[in-house]
Each structure stands twice: as structure tokens, then as C-alpha cells.
Design a protein around this motif. Sequence first.
Motif, PDB file in Angstrom:
ATOM      1  N   ASN A  15      45.670  27.388  51.004  1.00 22.06           N
ATOM      2  CA  ASN A  15      44.257  28.100  51.913  1.00 22.06           C
ATOM      3  C   ASN A  15      44.079  29.270  51.750  1.00 22.06           C
ATOM      4  OD1 ASN A  15      42.726  26.333  52.220  1.00 22.06           O
ATOM      5  ND2 ASN A  15      44.456  25.373  54.394  1.00 22.06           N
ATOM      6  N   GLU A  16      45.402  29.586  52.174  1.00 18.07           N
ATOM      7  CA  GLU A  16      45.510  31.657  51.204  1.00 18.07           C
ATOM      8  C   GLU A  16      45.139  32.049  49.966  1.00 18.07           C
ATOM      9  OE1 GLU A  16      46.853  34.042  54.028  1.00 18.07           O
ATOM     10  OE2 GLU A  16      46.471  32.532  55.310  1.00 18.07           O
ATOM     11  N   ILE A  17      45.559  31.399  49.376  1.00 13.13           N
ATOM     12  CA  ILE A  17      44.819  31.435  47.978  1.00 13.13           C
ATOM     13  C   ILE A  17      43.573  31.897  47.899  1.00 13.13           C
ATOM     14  CG2 ILE A  17      45.042  31.129  45.504  1.00 13.13           C
ATOM     15  CD1 ILE A  17      48.321  29.743  45.805  1.00 13.13           C
ATOM     16  N   LEU A  18      42.488  30.500  48.281  1.00 16.30           N
ATOM     17  CA  LEU A  18      41.840  30.217  48.262  1.00 16.30           C
ATOM     18  C   LEU A  18      40.690  31.322  48.748  1.00 16.30           C
ATOM     19  CD1 LEU A  18      41.542  26.501  48.356  1.00 16.30           C
ATOM     20  CD2 LEU A  18      41.471  27.945  46.140  1.00 16.30           C
ATOM     21  N   LYS A  19      41.248  31.904  49.824  1.00 16.73           N
ATOM     22  CA  LYS A  19      41.153  32.568  51.281  1.00 16.73           C
ATOM     23  C   LYS A  19      40.187  33.563  50.478  1.00 16.73           C
ATOM     24  CE  LYS A  19      42.984  33.446  54.662  1.00 16.73           C
ATOM     25  NZ  LYS A  19      43.409  35.254  54.770  1.00 16.73           N
ATOM     26  N   ASP A  20      40.854  34.954  49.745  1.00 12.75           N
ATOM     27  CA  ASP A  20      41.302  35.786  49.151  1.00 12.75           C
ATOM     28  C   ASP A  20      40.869  35.655  47.708  1.00 12.75           C
ATOM     29  OD1 ASP A  20      42.033  37.248  51.586  1.00 12.75           O
ATOM     30  OD2 ASP A  20      44.085  36.947  50.445  1.00 12.75           O
ATOM     31  N   LEU A  21      40.642  34.393  47.035  1.00 14.41           N
ATOM     32  CA  LEU A  21      39.546  34.334  45.729  1.00 14.41           C
ATOM     33  C   LEU A  21      38.670  34.769  45.585  1.00 14.41           C
ATOM     34  CD1 LEU A  21      41.440  33.043  43.308  1.00 14.41           C
ATOM     35  CD2 LEU A  21      40.249  31.229  43.462  1.00 14.41           C
ATOM     36  N   LYS A  22      38.523  36.061  44.453  1.00 15.77           N
ATOM     37  CA  LYS A  22      36.564  36.313  43.904  1.00 15.77           C
ATOM     38  C   LYS A  22      36.678  35.780  43.021  1.00 15.77           C
ATOM     39  CE  LYS A  22      36.743  39.680  47.997  1.00 15.77           C
ATOM     40  NZ  LYS A  22      37.875  39.226  48.457  1.00 15.77           N
ATOM     41  N   PRO A  23      35.582  35.829  42.477  1.00 11.64           N
ATOM     42  CA  PRO A  23      35.301  35.677  40.999  1.00 11.64           C
ATOM     43  C   PRO A  23      35.452  37.180  40.572  1.00 11.64           C
ATOM     44  CG  PRO A  23      33.150  35.571  41.889  1.00 11.64           C
ATOM     45  CD  PRO A  23      34.304  36.104  43.022  1.00 11.64           C
ATOM     46  N   GLU A  43      34.162  27.939  44.674  1.00  8.85           N
ATOM     47  CA  GLU A  43      33.308  27.293  45.925  1.00  8.85           C
ATOM     48  C   GLU A  43      34.472  25.751  45.823  1.00  8.85           C
ATOM     49  OE1 GLU A  43      31.176  27.939  48.543  1.00  8.85           O
ATOM     50  OE2 GLU A  43      31.330  30.170  47.633  1.00  8.85           O
ATOM     51  N   PHE A  44      33.794  25.167  44.264  1.00  3.05           N
ATOM     52  CA  PHE A  44      34.728  23.942  44.333  1.00  3.05           C
ATOM     53  C   PHE A  44      35.911  23.861  44.098  1.00  3.05           C
ATOM     54  CE2 PHE A  44      36.795  21.310  41.552  1.00  3.05           C
ATOM     55  CZ  PHE A  44      36.235  20.219  40.973  1.00  3.05           C
ATOM     56  N   TYR A  45      36.556  24.847  44.049  1.00  6.20           N
ATOM     57  CA  TYR A  45      38.598  24.871  44.404  1.00  6.20           C
ATOM     58  C   TYR A  45      38.356  24.630  46.411  1.00  6.20           C
ATOM     59  CZ  TYR A  45      39.190  27.247  39.793  1.00  6.20           C
ATOM     60  OH  TYR A  45      38.902  27.168  38.603  1.00  6.20           O
ATOM     61  N   LYS A  46      37.671  25.178  46.847  1.00  7.60           N
ATOM     62  CA  LYS A  46      37.399  25.385  48.472  1.00  7.60           C
ATOM     63  C   LYS A  46      37.294  23.561  48.587  1.00  7.60           C
ATOM     64  CE  LYS A  46      36.759  30.023  49.289  1.00  7.60           C
ATOM     65  NZ  LYS A  46      35.824  31.174  49.904  1.00  7.60           N
ATOM     66  N   ILE A  47      36.012  23.343  48.074  1.00  8.25           N
ATOM     67  CA  ILE A  47      35.790  21.755  48.637  1.00  8.25           C
ATOM     68  C   ILE A  47      36.486  20.583  48.796  1.00  8.25           C
ATOM     69  CG2 ILE A  47      34.021  19.486  48.274  1.00  8.25           C
ATOM     70  CD1 ILE A  47      31.951  22.538  47.727  1.00  8.25           C
ATOM     71  N   PHE A  48      37.473  20.816  47.257  1.00  7.22           N
ATOM     72  CA  PHE A  48      37.853  20.032  47.103  1.00  7.22           C
ATOM     73  C   PHE A  48      39.905  20.361  46.687  1.00  7.22           C
ATOM     74  CE2 PHE A  48      33.915  18.798  44.415  1.00  7.22           C
ATOM     75  CZ  PHE A  48      34.114  17.651  44.992  1.00  7.22           C
ATOM     76  N   GLN A  49      39.654  21.268  47.951  1.00  8.39           N
ATOM     77  CA  GLN A  49      41.067  21.883  47.653  1.00  8.39           C
ATOM     78  C   GLN A  49      42.190  21.541  47.214  1.00  8.39           C
ATOM     79  OE1 GLN A  49      42.533  22.852  51.472  1.00  8.39           O
ATOM     80  NE2 GLN A  49      40.069  23.753  50.626  1.00  8.39           N
TER      81      GLN A  49
END
Length: 61
Positions: A15-23, A43-49
Motif C-alpha cells: 500500500n505504501e508503494i502503490l500510494k506514492d506510485l506515479k506514471p 490503477e490496475f495494481y491498486k485494484i488487484f493489490q
Amino acid sequence: MNNQIKTPNFDKVLNEILKDLKPHQKTCQQCQEIFDIFKEDIEFYKIFQVPPSKLCPKCRK
Ligand SMILES: [Zn+2]
């Protein structure tokens, strides 16, 4: 898709990684090619964790 075992700690880190993830651009760990991480991918990574991919789309296939 990977089969990583999910633990509470893993989820927290993820969650920490995905939270700050930018293109951004990334180098494929397999073929060393530069590929793009798009907003849609994030978006995909966040939805499917799932963690961001280390491989380009070609190597993922
Ligand atoms: Zn590759």
C-alpha cells in the motif's frame, strides 16, 4: 501475475508503494528495455493489490 504469498506486512508495504506510485519509466529486469508504467497500470495494481511489474509488457507475456 505473480503468486507471492500475502501477509499483513506485505499488504502494508504494498500500500505504501502503490500510494506514492506515479506514471514513470522503468527498465525491464529481463531484457533491459525501457517501458512505461502508465496511470492505467497503477490503477490496475491498486485494484488487484499487486506490486508494480519488474518486466516489460513483452516479457510478461
Ligand atoms: Zn522485457
